[in-house]
Design a protein around this motif. Structure first.
Motif, PDB file in Angstrom:
ATOM      1  N   GLY A 101      12.345  25.790  66.869  1.00 49.14           N
ATOM      2  CA  GLY A 101      12.783  26.399  68.010  1.00 49.14           C
ATOM      3  C   GLY A 101      12.286  26.009  69.444  1.00 49.14           C
ATOM      4  N   ASN A 139      18.135  26.699  69.144  1.00 54.04           N
ATOM      5  CA  ASN A 139      17.779  28.016  68.526  1.00 54.04           C
ATOM      6  C   ASN A 139      18.885  28.741  67.814  1.00 54.04           C
ATOM      7  N   GLY A 166      13.188  34.336  63.877  1.00 59.66           N
ATOM      8  CA  GLY A 166      13.654  34.995  65.184  1.00 59.66           C
ATOM      9  C   GLY A 166      12.700  35.161  66.259  1.00 59.66           C
ATOM     10  N   SER A 167      12.966  36.394  66.854  1.00 59.19           N
ATOM     11  CA  SER A 167      12.021  36.629  67.974  1.00 59.19           C
ATOM     12  C   SER A 167      12.214  38.170  68.371  1.00 59.19           C
ATOM     13  N   LYS A 184      18.103  34.030  70.301  1.00 62.01           N
ATOM     14  CA  LYS A 184      17.563  34.639  69.090  1.00 62.01           C
ATOM     15  C   LYS A 184      18.400  35.774  68.439  1.00 62.01           C
ATOM     16  N   ALA A 209      11.001  38.320  62.591  1.00 63.64           N
ATOM     17  CA  ALA A 209      10.989  38.263  64.285  1.00 63.64           C
ATOM     18  C   ALA A 209       9.623  38.597  64.900  1.00 63.64           C
TER      19      ALA A 209
END
Length: 272
Positions: A101, A139, A166-167, A184, A209
């Motif tokens: 990413g 991403n 993810g985030s 994301k 995440a």
């Protein structure tokens, strides 16, 4: 569902992932590198992929039997080739952890400058098309390329586990960082949609995440912005190894009943 803990019969290697073949994107640094190391420690045959060929070669050199692959996940042909290489080498692919990413250092600087000046950040009106597309291309598009390629080889075998990184930014969006948050959030929804489809073919897809984590990306975060993430009431920045451990849990048979999960790993900064 042979998507996690092996018995080591594949090649005599012991460990939770003994006899398993795993590919990790973004393995040249940070969470991806930590994940590749953890998988190798636990018996997996690791294919470490990253756009930075030199960095990923150095990581792979530390790991017994690991192979380094230079891959830009934004390029579907490169992703397809990497998945094919891993599959052809051992006749199978059991685990994929997609940690590749990008962030936007320029936007971070704009946000930090606004914090220091005591004014609201102004990013969206200054954000160029190239910056927007770069973050979405890597991403979000990159996540699609990896999921598609992984399913093409896992579904016919009826087993496999894919973990996407993810985030927390998808939930607690940072003012002035719309392209990263969108990329994301899109990757989370994409992973969940694919998970509901893939499980019918014996393949599990889940997401971790992370919140603030000590990676190269975090090292590029301006001091003023890092200070904004500091909060004595919650855990400090996570280590890459802590996030990697969650990714390995999701990839293992210990998580056999988790499908389409998005595990928030932010140290208690917020819940959803």
């Amino acid at each position: 569902m042979g998507d996690g803990r092996g018995d080591g019969r594949g090649d005599g290697r012991a460990g939770r992932f003994g006899g398993r073949v795993a590919l990790v994107t973004g393995a040249g640094s940070g969470i991806g590198a930590a994940t590749a190391r953890r998988l190798a420690e636990q018996g997996a045959e690791v294919f470490a992929a990253d756009i930075d060929g030199t960095a990923v070669a150095a990581v792979a050199a530390e790991l017994p039997g690991a192979r380094a692959l230079t891959v830009d996940v934004a390029d579907p042909a490169q992703v397809d080739r990497a998945i094919a290489d891993a599959t052809e080498a051992h006749g199978r692919l059991d685990v994929v952890v997609h940690a590749a990413g990008v962030d936007d250092p320029a936007a971070k600087e704009w946000i930090a400058d606004a914090l220091l000046d005591g004014r609201p950040p102004e990013v969206t009106t200054r954000l160029g098309d190239d910056a927007w597309r770069r973050v979405l291309r890597v991403n979000l598009d990159g996540t699609f390329h990896v999921l598609r390629a992984a399913l093409r080889v896992m579904a016919p075998r009826g087993s496999g586990a894919v973990v996407t990184v993810g985030s927390s930014s998808a939930f607690d969006t940072l003012a002035g960082y719309p392209h990263y948050a969108a990329s994301k959030a899109g990757a989370h929804a994409l992973s969940q949609a694919v998970a509901k489809e893939a499980i019918a073919f014996g393949v599990r897809v889940n997401t971790v995440a992370p919140g603030p984590t000590e990676t190269g990306m975090a090292a590029r975060t301006p001091t003023a912005l890092r200070r904004g993430f500091a909060d004595p009431r919650v855990r400090p920045y996570a280590t890459p190894e802590e996030i990697a451990d969650i990714a390995l849990f999701l990839a293992s048979e210990d998580a056999a009943n988790l499908v389409g999960a998005v595990l928030l790993a932010n140290g208690g900064r917020f819940t959803v």
